[in-house]
Design a protein around this motif. Sequence first.
Motif, PDB file in Angstrom:
ATOM      1  N   LEU A   1       0.775  -1.289   0.016  1.00 19.50           N
ATOM      2  CA  LEU A   1      -0.082  -0.009   0.059  1.00 19.50           C
ATOM      3  C   LEU A   1       0.986   1.302  -0.089  1.00 19.50           C
ATOM      4  CD1 LEU A   1      -2.854  -1.166   2.451  1.00 19.50           C
ATOM      5  CD2 LEU A   1      -2.835  -1.064  -0.203  1.00 19.50           C
TER       6      LEU A   1
ATOM      7  N   THR B   1       2.377   8.219   4.151  1.00 18.91           N
ATOM      8  CA  THR B   1       1.609   7.410   4.809  1.00 18.91           C
ATOM      9  C   THR B   1       2.878   6.524   5.401  1.00 18.91           C
ATOM     10  OG1 THR B   1       0.053   5.756   5.067  1.00 18.91           O
ATOM     11  CG2 THR B   1       1.170   5.971   3.081  1.00 18.91           C
TER      12      THR B   1
ATOM     13  N   TYR C   1      -2.900   9.066   6.383  1.00 19.09           N
ATOM     14  CA  TYR C   1      -2.496   9.902   5.271  1.00 19.09           C
ATOM     15  C   TYR C   1      -2.088  11.358   5.525  1.00 19.09           C
ATOM     16  CZ  TYR C   1      -4.728   6.143   2.205  1.00 19.09           C
ATOM     17  OH  TYR C   1      -4.988   4.921   1.825  1.00 19.09           O
TER      18      TYR C   1
ATOM     19  N   LYS D   1      -5.410   7.648  -2.504  1.00 18.35           N
ATOM     20  CA  LYS D   1      -6.102   7.533  -1.123  1.00 18.35           C
ATOM     21  C   LYS D   1      -6.995   6.308  -1.800  1.00 18.35           C
ATOM     22  CE  LYS D   1      -5.664  11.603   1.183  1.00 18.35           C
ATOM     23  NZ  LYS D   1      -6.764  12.760   2.029  1.00 18.35           N
ATOM     24  N   LYS D   2      -7.796   6.398  -2.831  1.00  9.04           N
ATOM     25  CA  LYS D   2      -9.015   5.644  -3.241  1.00  9.04           C
ATOM     26  C   LYS D   2      -8.232   4.318  -3.530  1.00  9.04           C
ATOM     27  CE  LYS D   2     -12.908   5.316  -6.210  1.00  9.04           C
ATOM     28  NZ  LYS D   2     -12.582   3.730  -6.310  1.00  9.04           N
TER      29      LYS D   2
ATOM     30  N   ASP E   1      -6.961   2.608  -0.425  1.00  5.73           N
ATOM     31  CA  ASP E   1      -8.134   2.060   0.558  1.00  5.73           C
ATOM     32  C   ASP E   1      -8.814   1.023  -0.174  1.00  5.73           C
ATOM     33  OD1 ASP E   1      -7.616   3.986   2.296  1.00  5.73           O
ATOM     34  OD2 ASP E   1      -9.098   5.592   1.476  1.00  5.73           O
ATOM     35  N   ASP E   2      -9.010   0.881  -1.616  1.00  4.07           N
ATOM     36  CA  ASP E   2      -9.802  -0.228  -2.162  1.00  4.07           C
ATOM     37  C   ASP E   2      -8.932  -1.437  -2.166  1.00  4.07           C
ATOM     38  OD1 ASP E   2     -11.754   1.549  -2.826  1.00  4.07           O
ATOM     39  OD2 ASP E   2     -11.154   1.813  -5.067  1.00  4.07           O
TER      40      ASP E   2
ATOM     41  N   LYS F   1      -6.644  -2.093   0.158  1.00  3.63           N
ATOM     42  CA  LYS F   1      -6.684  -2.569   1.773  1.00  3.63           C
ATOM     43  C   LYS F   1      -7.758  -3.223   1.969  1.00  3.63           C
ATOM     44  CE  LYS F   1      -6.584  -0.333   6.253  1.00  3.63           C
ATOM     45  NZ  LYS F   1      -6.501   0.995   7.013  1.00  3.63           N
ATOM     46  N   ALA F   2      -9.027  -2.692   1.425  1.00  2.00           N
ATOM     47  CA  ALA F   2     -10.247  -3.307   1.825  1.00  2.00           C
ATOM     48  C   ALA F   2     -10.195  -4.844   1.428  1.00  2.00           C
ATOM     49  CB  ALA F   2     -11.299  -2.666   1.251  1.00  2.00           C
TER      50      ALA F   2
END
Length: 380
Positions: A157, A269, A310, A319-320, A323-324, A326-327
């Motif tokens: 990430l 991050t 962040y 970020k998007k 985050d996607d 990571k999910a």
Amino acid sequence: MTETPRLPADPSRRRALARLGGASFAAAAPWALTDALAQAKLTIGVIYVGPKDDFGYNQAQAAAAAEMKKLPGIKVVEEENVPETQAVQKTMTGMIAQDGAKLLFPTSFGYFDPHMLAIAAKYPDVRFSHCGGMWTEGKHPKNTGSFFGYIDECQYLNGVVAGHMSKSKKIGFVAAKPIPQVLRNINAFTMGARSVDPKITCTVIFTGEWSMPVKEAEATNSLADQGVDVFTMHVDGPKVVVETAAKRGKMVCGYHASQAKLAPQAYLTGAEWNWSTAYKTIIDAALGGKPHPNFLRGGLKEGYVKMSAYGPAVSAAAKKQADDIKAKMIAGQFDLFDGGKAGLKDNKGGVVVPAGKVFKQTDLELEKMNYLVEGVIGSV
């Protein structure tokens, strides 16, 4: 982990620190002052190879120890700056004989063999949990064990964010030693960045030591001179890399703990440990008289690792995507080392993960990784 040997801390100083730890707990939670607290059910010893405030490996372990001090019936004794020599055996022996420790957390890579194993054989009624060691059933004593986290998920990430933020398309990695855990992080960081732009390259410099500030500064400046504009690292204390990169006007993805305070504008991050998850599992077993957890591993899903918040410079697109992914990692729907349709190649062109093959985090092949993936400039 390892660093330049230093004289072990004075045992009397360690005992004084332990008393201070108990005092701080009492101040924080006066309602818990019971007989159980006064006569702790379990004394735990935590040993660090460097200072507890190194903004890195040792600080992450110390943060978990601080959480354990808040638990009822727990007493924690600590010693920092203990080298990976016979000195750590003396420290462990002192914690057992003088402080009555029944559970020890020797946190540094080189403490495992021969040091922890030697002391464990002498004290079969004491539990030992090492960070990063490869405990093997049938080979190592039942009163020993190891724990570690899949922090390469977080480094992937980091790479995604770095891939979005890099303008030069050159990212850099300052590393200590080319052991499997380090190589996994380098590879994950690179693959994350190349998922954004396949043309991105990652240049790695190995300093040869876990803690060598002069070499870490030299490596960072050398990479900056080569056009690298986003950095990460795998050394005990990332402070020097973070501050040096920021002074050169570069961006940084942190490691071990958050270094955002050191360079708020440059920090994007970071990949952080959450060792309290493993600590609590091991302590619960000791308090309950359950078998000692000999081999613990976990990632984002299990709460062993986490991402830093962040920084202000990170784009919405970065970020998007991060985050996607990571999910998906948390949901068990994303594998880092996936051969895909073309296979995964090393930086010499050889296929290391065949097409259609997927290595899961639990596969031993990853525990023994000895290659750098395509896109990494450097050698093992």
